[in-house]
Design a protein around this motif. Structure first.
Motif, short mmCIF file in Angstrom:
data_model
loop_
_atom_site.label_atom_id
_atom_site.label_comp_id
_atom_site.label_asym_id
_atom_site.label_seq_id
_atom_site.Cartn_x
_atom_site.Cartn_y
_atom_site.Cartn_z
N ARG A 82 0.85 -1.19 0.00
CA ARG A 82 0.00 0.00 0.00
C ARG A 82 0.89 1.24 0.00
NH1 ARG A 82 -4.97 -0.32 3.35
NH2 ARG A 82 -5.28 1.69 2.33
N VAL A 83 0.45 2.26 -0.72
CA VAL A 83 1.20 3.51 -0.78
C VAL A 83 0.74 4.42 0.36
CG1 VAL A 83 1.62 5.60 -2.13
CG2 VAL A 83 1.55 3.37 -3.27
N GLU A 84 1.72 4.91 1.08
CA GLU A 84 1.48 5.89 2.14
C GLU A 84 2.44 7.06 1.91
OE1 GLU A 84 1.26 4.51 6.20
OE2 GLU A 84 1.10 2.44 5.51
N TYR A 85 2.11 8.19 2.49
CA TYR A 85 2.99 9.36 2.40
C TYR A 85 3.44 9.67 3.81
CZ TYR A 85 1.49 9.60 -2.36
OH TYR A 85 1.26 9.28 -3.67
N LEU A 86 4.76 9.61 4.02
CA LEU A 86 5.35 9.75 5.34
C LEU A 86 6.23 10.99 5.43
CD1 LEU A 86 6.51 6.05 5.86
CD2 LEU A 86 4.28 7.05 6.37
N TRP A 87 6.22 11.62 6.60
CA TRP A 87 7.12 12.73 6.87
C TRP A 87 8.42 12.19 7.44
CZ3 TRP A 87 6.57 17.55 5.20
CH2 TRP A 87 5.29 18.01 4.87
N ALA A 88 9.51 12.83 7.07
CA ALA A 88 10.84 12.46 7.56
C ALA A 88 11.61 13.73 7.91
CB ALA A 88 11.60 11.66 6.50
N GLU A 89 12.40 13.65 8.95
CA GLU A 89 13.24 14.76 9.38
C GLU A 89 14.50 14.81 8.52
OE1 GLU A 89 15.67 16.06 13.41
OE2 GLU A 89 14.86 14.03 13.24
N VAL A 90 14.87 16.00 8.09
CA VAL A 90 16.13 16.16 7.34
C VAL A 90 17.26 16.17 8.36
CG1 VAL A 90 17.48 17.68 5.85
CG2 VAL A 90 15.01 17.45 5.49
N LEU A 91 18.15 15.19 8.23
CA LEU A 91 19.30 15.09 9.12
C LEU A 91 20.50 15.84 8.57
CD1 LEU A 91 19.05 11.31 10.07
CD2 LEU A 91 18.24 13.28 11.39
N GLU A 92 20.67 15.75 7.23
CA GLU A 92 21.79 16.44 6.60
C GLU A 92 21.60 16.53 5.09
OE1 GLU A 92 25.58 14.26 6.70
OE2 GLU A 92 24.45 12.46 7.19
N VAL A 93 22.24 17.53 4.53
CA VAL A 93 22.29 17.67 3.08
C VAL A 93 23.54 16.90 2.65
CG1 VAL A 93 22.51 19.26 1.15
CG2 VAL A 93 21.12 19.91 3.14
N LEU A 94 23.34 15.84 1.88
CA LEU A 94 24.45 14.97 1.49
C LEU A 94 25.15 15.40 0.21
CD1 LEU A 94 22.73 11.57 2.30
CD2 LEU A 94 24.47 12.74 3.66
N GLY A 95 24.51 16.23 -0.56
CA GLY A 95 25.05 16.69 -1.82
C GLY A 95 24.03 17.56 -2.52
N PRO A 96 24.31 17.95 -3.75
CA PRO A 96 23.41 18.87 -4.45
C PRO A 96 22.03 18.25 -4.76
CG PRO A 96 25.14 18.10 -5.91
CD PRO A 96 25.47 17.60 -4.55
N ASP A 97 21.93 16.93 -4.75
CA ASP A 97 20.67 16.28 -5.10
C ASP A 97 20.16 15.31 -4.05
OD1 ASP A 97 20.55 17.56 -7.62
OD2 ASP A 97 21.95 16.09 -8.43
N GLU A 98 20.83 15.21 -2.90
CA GLU A 98 20.49 14.14 -1.96
C GLU A 98 20.46 14.62 -0.51
OE1 GLU A 98 21.50 9.47 -2.04
OE2 GLU A 98 23.25 10.77 -1.91
N LEU A 99 19.54 14.05 0.27
CA LEU A 99 19.38 14.35 1.69
C LEU A 99 19.49 13.08 2.52
CD1 LEU A 99 16.18 16.59 1.41
CD2 LEU A 99 18.51 17.40 1.84
N GLY A 100 19.99 13.22 3.73
CA GLY A 100 19.94 12.15 4.72
C GLY A 100 18.74 12.44 5.61
N ILE A 101 17.85 11.46 5.79
CA ILE A 101 16.59 11.70 6.50
C ILE A 101 16.31 10.58 7.50
CG2 ILE A 101 15.56 13.03 4.61
CD1 ILE A 101 13.96 10.46 3.91
N ARG A 102 15.40 10.87 8.45
CA ARG A 102 14.90 9.88 9.41
C ARG A 102 13.38 9.96 9.42
NH1 ARG A 102 17.64 10.56 14.39
NH2 ARG A 102 16.56 12.52 14.59
N LEU A 103 12.71 8.84 9.17
CA LEU A 103 11.25 8.81 9.18
C LEU A 103 10.73 9.22 10.55
CD1 LEU A 103 10.39 5.49 7.29
CD2 LEU A 103 10.37 7.83 6.39
N VAL A 104 9.73 10.09 10.57
CA VAL A 104 9.10 10.48 11.83
C VAL A 104 7.63 10.06 11.86
CG1 VAL A 104 10.66 12.37 12.35
CG2 VAL A 104 8.61 12.83 11.03
N THR A 105 7.03 9.81 10.71
CA THR A 105 5.66 9.32 10.66
C THR A 105 5.70 7.82 10.48
OG1 THR A 105 5.00 11.35 9.51
CG2 THR A 105 3.42 9.52 9.50
N PRO A 106 5.16 7.06 11.44
CA PRO A 106 5.16 5.61 11.25
C PRO A 106 4.13 5.21 10.20
CG PRO A 106 4.13 6.18 13.34
CD PRO A 106 4.63 7.46 12.73
N PRO A 107 4.45 4.28 9.32
CA PRO A 107 3.47 3.83 8.34
C PRO A 107 2.36 3.03 9.02
CG PRO A 107 5.48 2.56 8.14
CD PRO A 107 5.75 3.63 9.16
#
Length: 174
Positions: A82-107
């Motif tokens: 099933r498709v869900e939309y989850l919020w995640a905290e931005v932990l760091e900017v890893l580069g010009p196109d990528e982020l390091g994140i941690r899920l905060v909304t449990p599916p």
């Protein structure tokens, strides 16, 4: 002497329990509000997703300045497919196109172990939200659309969500 040892042991056990509780809260966060059911093809939600995509440049700019916290919303396919939309905290900017994140909304529909730390690309984002140091909110287009959907459907927002809605800096552009 044994009384002191007993007191120290009790303090140690209480401290250990506190640490365990804090770890469980970090590892398995509970959302402040349950997810609101919306239709994927709802025009308000579609427009919100388009606004979020159009505002990615603003999001990148906000990440380049001091901020309180930043979140991103991602499309997630659960173990039940099933498709869900989850919020995640931005932990760091890893580069010009990528982020390091941690899920905060449990599916809701996922079963089994779930890794919370991910890497994602800006192009994968469905929405974004940045709280600035003054407490103002930027982005959050799908959240604001959900507020509008709730009102449209005759629901009354709780006071805490009304206050959150008022924290948005610019109701049109985030």
């Amino acid at each position: 002497m044994p009384l002191i040892d007993t007191d120290l042991a009790l303090i140690f056990v209480l401290a250990l329990l506190l640490c365990l509780c804090l770890y469980m809260r970090w590892r398995y966060p509970v959302p402040e509000f349950p997810p609101m059911a919306t239709q994927a093809d709802d025009p308000l939600m579609q427009a919100a997703k388009e606004q979020a995509k159009a505002g990615l440049g603003r999001f990148r700019a906000l990440l380049g300045h001091p901020y309180e916290n930043a979140l991103v919303k991602l499309r997630f396919v659960s173990s039940s497919q099933r498709v869900e939309y989850l919020w995640a905290e931005v932990l760091e900017v890893l580069g010009p196109d990528e982020l390091g994140i941690r899920l905060v909304t449990p599916p809701v529909t996922h079963r089994g172990r779930l890794e919370r730390i991910y890497r994602c690309r800006y192009e994968e984002l469905v929405d974004w939200l940045v709280r600035d140091r003054a407490g103002g909110l930027h982005g959050g287009f799908t959240e604001r659309a959900m507020f509008a959907v709730a009102r449209r459907d005759g629901l009354q927002l709780p006071d805490s969500l009304l206050r959150r809605e008022q924290a948005y800096v610019d109701s049109e552009t985030g």
